[in-house]
Design a protein around this motif. Structure first.
Motif, PDB file in Angstrom:
ATOM      1  N   ASP A   1      -2.556  44.150  25.291  1.00 26.87           N
ATOM      2  CA  ASP A   1      -2.303  44.615  26.566  1.00 26.87           C
ATOM      3  C   ASP A   1      -1.933  43.183  27.362  1.00 26.87           C
ATOM      4  OD1 ASP A   1      -2.413  45.572  29.239  1.00 26.87           O
ATOM      5  OD2 ASP A   1      -4.621  45.933  29.047  1.00 26.87           O
ATOM      6  N   ILE A   2      -0.598  43.348  27.876  1.00 29.77           N
ATOM      7  CA  ILE A   2      -0.029  42.344  28.766  1.00 29.77           C
ATOM      8  C   ILE A   2      -0.583  42.298  29.993  1.00 29.77           C
ATOM      9  CG2 ILE A   2       1.963  41.091  29.514  1.00 29.77           C
ATOM     10  CD1 ILE A   2       3.452  42.197  27.027  1.00 29.77           C
ATOM     11  N   SER A   3      -0.738  41.224  30.753  1.00 30.34           N
ATOM     12  CA  SER A   3      -1.462  41.143  32.206  1.00 30.34           C
ATOM     13  C   SER A   3      -0.911  42.378  32.896  1.00 30.34           C
ATOM     14  CB  SER A   3      -0.840  40.051  32.860  1.00 30.34           C
ATOM     15  OG  SER A   3      -1.037  38.707  32.090  1.00 30.34           O
ATOM     16  N   GLY A   4       0.237  43.070  33.131  1.00 36.17           N
ATOM     17  CA  GLY A   4       0.370  44.166  33.781  1.00 36.17           C
ATOM     18  C   GLY A   4       1.100  43.287  35.182  1.00 36.17           C
ATOM     19  N   GLU A   5       0.392  43.294  36.151  1.00 40.48           N
ATOM     20  CA  GLU A   5       1.055  42.685  37.421  1.00 40.48           C
ATOM     21  C   GLU A   5       0.002  41.706  37.929  1.00 40.48           C
ATOM     22  OE1 GLU A   5       2.198  44.977  41.444  1.00 40.48           O
ATOM     23  OE2 GLU A   5      -0.081  44.540  41.194  1.00 40.48           O
ATOM     24  N   VAL A   6       0.633  40.241  38.104  1.00 36.16           N
ATOM     25  CA  VAL A   6       0.316  39.130  38.666  1.00 36.16           C
ATOM     26  C   VAL A   6       0.671  38.674  39.976  1.00 36.16           C
ATOM     27  CG1 VAL A   6       0.211  38.369  36.028  1.00 36.16           C
ATOM     28  CG2 VAL A   6       2.078  37.602  37.679  1.00 36.16           C
ATOM     29  N   ASP A   7      -0.215  38.288  40.750  1.00 32.49           N
ATOM     30  CA  ASP A   7       0.086  38.031  42.080  1.00 32.49           C
ATOM     31  C   ASP A   7       0.866  36.549  42.074  1.00 32.49           C
ATOM     32  OD1 ASP A   7      -1.616  39.974  43.134  1.00 32.49           O
ATOM     33  OD2 ASP A   7      -3.473  38.928  43.023  1.00 32.49           O
ATOM     34  N   VAL A   8       1.366  36.586  43.315  1.00 34.03           N
ATOM     35  CA  VAL A   8       2.664  35.422  43.316  1.00 34.03           C
ATOM     36  C   VAL A   8       2.168  34.984  44.981  1.00 34.03           C
ATOM     37  CG1 VAL A   8       4.582  34.191  43.722  1.00 34.03           C
ATOM     38  CG2 VAL A   8       4.169  35.991  41.724  1.00 34.03           C
ATOM     39  N   VAL A   9       1.703  33.840  45.468  1.00 36.38           N
ATOM     40  CA  VAL A   9       1.655  33.546  46.641  1.00 36.38           C
ATOM     41  C   VAL A   9       2.613  32.332  47.009  1.00 36.38           C
ATOM     42  CG1 VAL A   9       0.126  32.351  48.187  1.00 36.38           C
ATOM     43  CG2 VAL A   9      -0.919  33.933  46.597  1.00 36.38           C
ATOM     44  N   MET A  10       3.397  32.432  48.166  1.00 39.07           N
ATOM     45  CA  MET A  10       4.332  31.224  48.444  1.00 39.07           C
ATOM     46  C   MET A  10       4.125  30.962  49.954  1.00 39.07           C
ATOM     47  SD  MET A  10       7.603  33.854  48.052  1.00 39.07           S
ATOM     48  CE  MET A  10       8.854  32.534  48.393  1.00 39.07           C
ATOM     49  N   TYR A  11       4.817  29.850  50.413  1.00 41.25           N
ATOM     50  CA  TYR A  11       4.841  29.593  51.874  1.00 41.25           C
ATOM     51  C   TYR A  11       5.662  30.248  52.597  1.00 41.25           C
ATOM     52  CZ  TYR A  11       1.868  25.503  50.675  1.00 41.25           C
ATOM     53  OH  TYR A  11       0.909  24.571  50.193  1.00 41.25           O
ATOM     54  N   ASN A  12       5.401  30.636  53.751  1.00 40.75           N
ATOM     55  CA  ASN A  12       6.159  31.549  54.682  1.00 40.75           C
ATOM     56  C   ASN A  12       7.367  30.700  55.171  1.00 40.75           C
ATOM     57  OD1 ASN A  12       7.468  33.126  56.204  1.00 40.75           O
ATOM     58  ND2 ASN A  12       5.560  33.887  57.264  1.00 40.75           N
ATOM     59  N   GLU A  13       8.271  30.479  54.640  1.00 45.37           N
ATOM     60  CA  GLU A  13       9.430  29.345  55.215  1.00 45.37           C
ATOM     61  C   GLU A  13      10.619  30.059  54.659  1.00 45.37           C
ATOM     62  OE1 GLU A  13      11.786  27.231  53.917  1.00 45.37           O
ATOM     63  OE2 GLU A  13      12.331  26.476  55.717  1.00 45.37           O
ATOM     64  N   ASP A  14      11.484  29.976  55.855  1.00 45.46           N
ATOM     65  CA  ASP A  14      12.743  30.849  55.533  1.00 45.46           C
ATOM     66  C   ASP A  14      13.791  30.666  54.218  1.00 45.46           C
ATOM     67  OD1 ASP A  14      12.339  32.159  57.792  1.00 45.46           O
ATOM     68  OD2 ASP A  14      13.906  31.241  59.115  1.00 45.46           O
ATOM     69  N   SER A  15      13.719  29.497  53.772  1.00 43.02           N
ATOM     70  CA  SER A  15      14.840  29.224  52.631  1.00 43.02           C
ATOM     71  C   SER A  15      13.852  29.844  51.218  1.00 43.02           C
ATOM     72  CB  SER A  15      14.933  27.626  52.543  1.00 43.02           C
ATOM     73  OG  SER A  15      13.614  27.035  52.230  1.00 43.02           O
ATOM     74  N   TYR A  16      12.595  29.708  51.570  1.00 44.50           N
ATOM     75  CA  TYR A  16      11.617  30.128  50.389  1.00 44.50           C
ATOM     76  C   TYR A  16      11.695  31.628  50.103  1.00 44.50           C
ATOM     77  CZ  TYR A  16       9.655  25.516  50.761  1.00 44.50           C
ATOM     78  OH  TYR A  16       9.010  24.094  50.876  1.00 44.50           O
ATOM     79  N   LEU A  17      11.750  32.210  51.384  1.00 44.44           N
ATOM     80  CA  LEU A  17      11.769  33.769  51.540  1.00 44.44           C
ATOM     81  C   LEU A  17      13.093  34.239  50.922  1.00 44.44           C
ATOM     82  CD1 LEU A  17      10.059  34.594  54.731  1.00 44.44           C
ATOM     83  CD2 LEU A  17       8.845  34.427  52.499  1.00 44.44           C
ATOM     84  N   THR A  18      14.288  33.543  51.420  1.00 41.41           N
ATOM     85  CA  THR A  18      15.675  33.855  50.805  1.00 41.41           C
ATOM     86  C   THR A  18      15.799  33.487  49.611  1.00 41.41           C
ATOM     87  OG1 THR A  18      16.331  33.308  52.942  1.00 41.41           O
ATOM     88  CG2 THR A  18      18.034  33.151  51.188  1.00 41.41           C
TER      89      THR A  18
END
Length: 160
Positions: free
Chosen positions: A65-82
């Motif tokens: 059984d592979i993890s399935g879904e894993v959470d990702v957290v990132m900073y809210n900055e335009d270039s990161y979101l892009t």
């Protein structure tokens, strides 16, 4: 004496297959602004095969059984979101032609990378709390695990 591996200096990158079913070894793009990615685990799903007359449970190995879904957290900055949206668009285009998107954890130093395929999620929001960094939450649906590999080459490391 072994050199311990830490997350200091670690990068997280992706690459779309050019040939379906073949993990790319070059031209990975670093995703900037990633704060955390959940653990990729592979657990065994045991099958209980005990008869009523037996006094101890017996098991056979079932499917992994592979993890399935894993959470990702990132900073809210335009270039990161892009960067995330660019990757997500590339992954959707690849999927439409039968290709996977590979992700790798790239530790600093002489440590192997860890590779897996996944489908990226839509960007969400980290919510609101007093005196905090505003982060963005999303996820990856893990599809397969390549395991520990030699580090692939990276084509872009902007802002990292």
């Amino acid at each position: 004496m072994p050199i311990e591996c830490t997350t200091v200096g670690m990068k997280f990158a992706y690459c779309v297959e050019t040939t379906a079913g073949t993990r790319p070894t070059a031209d990975y793009t670093v995703l900037d602004g990633i704060v955390s990615v959940g653990a990729i685990t592979i657990s065994q799903n045991p099958l209980q095969v005990t008869l009523p007359a037996e006094k101890k449970y017996r098991y056979l190995k079932g499917k992994d059984d592979i993890s399935g879904e894993v959470d990702v957290v990132m900073y809210n900055e335009d270039s990161y979101l892009t960067g995330w949206e660019t990757m997500r668009t590339a992954a959707e285009t690849a999927r439409a032609s039968g290709k996977s998107t590979w992700f790798v954890f790239l530790p600093d130093g002489n440590h192997k990378a860890f590779a897996f395929t996944a489908s990226p999620g839509v960007l969400g929001s980290g919510g609101l709390s007093d005196n905090m960094i505003y982060e963005v939450n999303t996820s990856l649906t893990v599809e397969d695990v390549g395991g520990y590999i030699e580090k692939p080459t990276v084509k872009s490391a902007s802002n990292s």
